[in-house]
Design an enzyme around this catalytic site. Sequence first.
Site, PDB file in Angstrom:
ATOM      1  N   ASP A  99       7.464   1.049  -2.580  1.00 39.01           N
ATOM      2  CA  ASP A  99       8.346   0.401  -1.612  1.00 39.01           C
ATOM      3  C   ASP A  99       9.812   0.655  -1.963  1.00 39.01           C
ATOM      4  OD1 ASP A  99       8.859  -1.667   0.558  1.00 39.01           O
ATOM      5  OD2 ASP A  99       9.901  -2.565  -1.146  1.00 39.01           O
ATOM      6  N   GLU A 146       7.927   5.292   0.539  1.00 37.25           N
ATOM      7  CA  GLU A 146       8.540   4.679   1.710  1.00 37.25           C
ATOM      8  C   GLU A 146      10.025   5.021   1.638  1.00 37.25           C
ATOM      9  OE1 GLU A 146       9.898   0.557   3.744  1.00 37.25           O
ATOM     10  OE2 GLU A 146      10.269   1.167   1.691  1.00 37.25           O
TER      11      GLU A 146
END
Length: 671
Positions: free
Chosen positions: A327, A381
């Site tokens: 992330d 991401e």
Amino acid sequence: MMIYQPEIVKGDPYLKPFQAVIEKRLAKVSSKQKELSESKLSNFANGHNYYGLHDIDGKWIFREWAPNATQIYLIGDFNNWTESNEFEFEKIENGNFELIIDKNKILNQSLYKLSVRWNGGQGERIPVWANRVVQDEETKLFSAQVWHPENQFNWENDHKRRKVEHPLIYEAHIGMGTEKEQVGTYSEFRKNVLPRIKKAGYNVIQLMAIQEHPYYGSFGYHVSSLFAASSRFGNPEELKLLIDEAHSMGIMVIMDLVHSHAVKNELEGLGLFDGSPHQFFHADERREHVAWDSLCFNYGKNEVLHLLLSNIKYWLEEYHFDGYRFDGVTSMLYYDHGLSRDFTGYDMYFDGGQDEDAICYLSLANKLMKEINPNSISIAEEMSGYPGLASPIHMGGVGFDYRLAMGIPDYWIKLIKEKNDEDWNVGNIFYELSNKRLEEKTIGYTESHDQALVGDKTIVFRLIDKEMYWSMDKQSESLVVDRGIALHKIIRLMTFCCAGNGYLNFMGNEFGHPEWIDFPREGNNWSYKHARRQWSLLDNSELRFEHLNAFDQQMIALQNNYHFLEDSFINCLAANENDQVLAIQRKDLLFVFNLNPSESFTYYGIPVEAGKFEIVLTSDSSKFGGFNRVDDQQTYFSKPDAQLSKKHRLYLYLPSRTSLVLKHIPPKSIF
């Protein structure tokens, strides 16, 4: 100095001016690895085996690294939460503290914390390396918990774990997996949701919010305990059982890993663990993330690398996760977290505004993963388009296996919001969906959890809006619903067929889950109404949600049956902007879309290779909520066309707002 030109530079001449920077980054990774370990990187990433709580030779051994601390006491329900000499840690070398206690002094499932003292202060803390943290239902305070089952977990399905080359990812949140207005559990997910995922045909589950986080509404992105599986969903064995059962179904399980920042909380988190604000984080203005209200790790400190790399190894080995979706990678790459950059030129990736330590860490993380499990997968991401992010390290990249195609969901939302149906440009759509760096693998998707958060809407809810409340039963007639269902299917199939190397879907979107996601908070009176999945909508045969779900199953089956993602070449055969017809070839499959909202076309010619064509999917089938305007049993033969030289044309009937998928059978295979 590198003695060869990195492959990513050879493949992209625009990188040539920045070759020296790329080589310097590669050299830094190599140098740092040698500094950390003379042999394998995995030999360095063993902090979890030394720190934390361990049962060794019939005694409990606690260890923590707290260089700024002067004293540490173990406090818990076994000593009435008070400091005592018996439970005082001994300060040993290199800022480490150690406590050895007889096992009979502390029982399994006892609650504990650390009382940490430093010059000028003191505070209760959750151990950094705690692998079990629980919250008191009344006080809402968190404590570490001794979790030491008598028998080790028996992994029954490791032999069924396999490498997935083309991930079909089902992004899921355990707590949201229930229809009840409460927090779902690992066991409920395993029993009720896992069979749905298997039936749907997905081969990877991406679990969100696994690492412990104090605030449920953070969606798991404000992590406090890196090594603890969130106890609000159940105990560690229940999570392991879920993963093991997924493996029995041939499904990989990856975790949403948050190493881009950490929660500010001091009582539960790492912020002032030993009284120092920079034990794990930056000491200057870079300490606090300006947009996320969180703390930023200092990847230049070897102790931080030890913590994070050990964390990667821990989840892969202890819980048998098959990889990670990292992330917030964009935030890690740039000093400004990418917030003040428009990324319109290559210099934006090499202008000195990059966190070289973070780039080095991400490369080491990817190397470590492959050391531990060569079949593991890593997904970034990342939205800046950083060149080489998903290229192998030996080619000059950072080493991720895949990157999320994050621009696609934003593009669809912009198109739906700003353009009338008749203005959808099929050529532009194809470009946006298929545009990628050739050397990188990408995961395409129409929407993830991000697009459904409160204040936003799912695609289907944008298309149908309030009519979802009144007109989704099969007996109702609604042009709004008909349009929404037709476009929902087309949008997902278009994205899927143009996906680079994999595809992602967020839990429930496959059947057009309505509304938005909103976790319990003061602003909604702590309601769970929008923090769940209404599976009953899908299971009700009188509603049209089952049509969307049936279509998604058959769409995913295209990859499982025909493996079209193996062909990296996405061949646009036709993009007629006036008619709004788009035709794409991927391996042996021909995808044809008619986006025209009002016109159907008879005998529409598509340039193809000679052969026979059989329909394997049509969005207009009544079982998918269509109108049965296409005979899916008919066989089509291409016809020579003098204007196309060696090419043929395939003539099809294309109803408005429909998509067809046909399998191409070459002439030599017909007879």
